[in-house]
Scaffold this active site. Sequence first.
Site, PDB file in Angstrom:
ATOM      1  N   ARG A  24       0.848  -1.194   0.000  1.00 29.04           N
ATOM      2  CA  ARG A  24       0.000   0.000   0.000  1.00 29.04           C
ATOM      3  C   ARG A  24       0.882   1.242   0.000  1.00 29.04           C
ATOM      4  O   ARG A  24       2.053   1.186   0.326  1.00 29.04           O
ATOM      5  CB  ARG A  24      -0.898   0.003   1.239  1.00 29.04           C
ATOM      6  CG  ARG A  24      -1.964  -1.080   1.199  1.00 29.04           C
ATOM      7  CD  ARG A  24      -2.844  -1.025   2.439  1.00 29.04           C
ATOM      8  NE  ARG A  24      -3.528   0.239   2.537  1.00 29.04           N
ATOM      9  CZ  ARG A  24      -3.365   1.129   3.525  1.00 29.04           C
ATOM     10  NH1 ARG A  24      -2.539   0.880   4.497  1.00 29.04           N
ATOM     11  NH2 ARG A  24      -4.024   2.257   3.537  1.00 29.04           N
ATOM     12  N   LYS A  69       4.040  -5.922  11.719  1.00 28.91           N
ATOM     13  CA  LYS A  69       3.254  -6.339  10.557  1.00 28.91           C
ATOM     14  C   LYS A  69       3.576  -7.776  10.154  1.00 28.91           C
ATOM     15  O   LYS A  69       4.717  -8.134   9.895  1.00 28.91           O
ATOM     16  CB  LYS A  69       3.553  -5.396   9.396  1.00 28.91           C
ATOM     17  CG  LYS A  69       2.672  -5.644   8.218  1.00 28.91           C
ATOM     18  CD  LYS A  69       2.260  -4.350   7.603  1.00 28.91           C
ATOM     19  CE  LYS A  69       1.685  -4.555   6.237  1.00 28.91           C
ATOM     20  NZ  LYS A  69       1.210  -3.314   5.666  1.00 28.91           N
ATOM     21  N   ARG A  78       2.566   7.049  16.226  1.00 24.42           N
ATOM     22  CA  ARG A  78       3.841   7.739  16.485  1.00 24.42           C
ATOM     23  C   ARG A  78       3.681   9.241  16.660  1.00 24.42           C
ATOM     24  O   ARG A  78       4.127   9.801  17.631  1.00 24.42           O
ATOM     25  CB  ARG A  78       4.806   7.502  15.319  1.00 24.42           C
ATOM     26  CG  ARG A  78       5.426   6.135  15.371  1.00 24.42           C
ATOM     27  CD  ARG A  78       6.401   5.976  14.236  1.00 24.42           C
ATOM     28  NE  ARG A  78       6.331   4.618  13.693  1.00 24.42           N
ATOM     29  CZ  ARG A  78       6.808   4.260  12.527  1.00 24.42           C
ATOM     30  NH1 ARG A  78       7.370   5.138  11.735  1.00 24.42           N
ATOM     31  NH2 ARG A  78       6.693   3.018  12.115  1.00 24.42           N
TER      32      ARG A  78
HETATM   33  C1  BTN Z   1       0.541  -3.742   2.302  1.00 26.73           C
HETATM   34  O1  BTN Z   1       1.334  -2.834   2.031  1.00 26.73           O
HETATM   35  O2  BTN Z   1       0.192  -3.957   3.457  1.00 26.73           O
HETATM   36  C2  BTN Z   1      -0.044  -4.601   1.209  1.00 26.73           C
HETATM   37  C3  BTN Z   1       0.849  -5.722   0.834  1.00 26.73           C
HETATM   38  C4  BTN Z   1       0.269  -6.608  -0.231  1.00 26.73           C
HETATM   39  C5  BTN Z   1       1.284  -7.590  -0.777  1.00 26.73           C
HETATM   40  C6  BTN Z   1       0.656  -8.586  -1.700  1.00 26.73           C
HETATM   41  S1  BTN Z   1       1.731  -9.923  -2.096  1.00 26.73           S
HETATM   42  C7  BTN Z   1       0.625 -10.475  -3.310  1.00 26.73           C
HETATM   43  C8  BTN Z   1       0.093  -9.238  -4.013  1.00 26.73           C
HETATM   44  N1  BTN Z   1       0.965  -8.822  -5.070  1.00 26.73           N
HETATM   45  C9  BTN Z   1       1.531  -7.628  -4.826  1.00 26.73           C
HETATM   46  O3  BTN Z   1       2.341  -7.057  -5.587  1.00 26.73           O
HETATM   47  N2  BTN Z   1       1.110  -7.167  -3.665  1.00 26.73           N
HETATM   48  C10 BTN Z   1       0.172  -8.056  -3.029  1.00 26.73           C
END
Ligand code: BTN
Length: 327
Positions: free
Chosen positions: A123, A188, A324
């Site tokens: 994200r 996370k 934070r």
């Molecule tokens: C975040 O930032 O929290 C979201 C992460 C999402 C990662 C997943 S891995 C499978 C799919 N492909 C990607 O490029 N991103 C999502």
Amino acid sequence: MDIRQKLISKLADGRFHSGEVLAGYCGISRTAVWKHLANIKTQFGLEIYSVKGKGYRFAVPLELLDPNQIMSEISAVAKAQLSVLEIKEQIDSTNSYLMTLAMDEIESGHVCLAEQQTAGRGRQGRDWVSPYGNNIYLSIFWRFSSGLAGISGLSLAVGLIVAKILNQQGIENIGLKWPNDVLWRDRKLAGVLIEVTGEQGGPSNVVVGIGINSRMGDTHGETISQPWTDLATVTKGRVVSRNLYAARLIEGLVTGLDEFQTNGFAPLVEEWNRYDLHQGKRVELLSGIRRVVGIHRGVENSGALLLDVDGTTKAYFGGELSLRGAG
Ligand code: BTN
């Protein structure tokens, strides 16, 4: 299986295999084995130890994704909603891949998993670190008949699905950070990236991407800017089956997305709030250059975050939450 895949599957047990045995298994010379292993190291970033008299082994054992094993763990009801299961060895991003396919007439329930992403996306434009064979990178395509308004709250619903699956696998202390970060003790563990194309009034073509950190390894996490953890740490090294998690995710997603299509987020608000780590706390919401500080008052039926700012509660739809800067 090509030679490269044969070698990876043989070495996946993490034990030593002599050059001679590997050469015999693949029907190539020992020099060719050595060359292929050097390529595997470069292409996939896999650490391979080589010891004279013992042979080669991976630094850590890998449980490779296996479509048969995954399918065998999925119920008949969920299988009926799963249109395609694709497993890629290496891909830029499973989300980008399905977003490209979304232009074509693919069906809801099209799933793509990968052993490795070379340009995994998180994200807020962040990278999603995606080493080979160790974490879970899964995307699913779903077509909702409604427009954008009809799918508000979807990203929270998906975060809840992931949190519950982890919980059902015996992982305690799982919580959610609005809108959909899945945390273990404030670190996370999993993330959700939802991308949508379509017309204003619908249908909405949605790609739901999920990453679960299963085993990050010693070096891969160094570039991650936020506190993180992985299942190997959380379970203190207990073996975690990626195939089982992949199956549970697929099961949870096809069922959950189908239910969401009918009922939306409203019936999930109470359960979501139970996982919410920050309710009642002073938080900071950052959205572009906007910064709002207030008391977190839960989420509403649309999935919007309710913040009490100087005694007035307002709903916010986007941004990144943090404790934070909330001082
Ligand atoms: C975040 O930032 O929290 C979201 C992460 C999402 C990662 C997943 S891995 C499978 C799919 N492909 C990607 O490029 N991103 C999502």
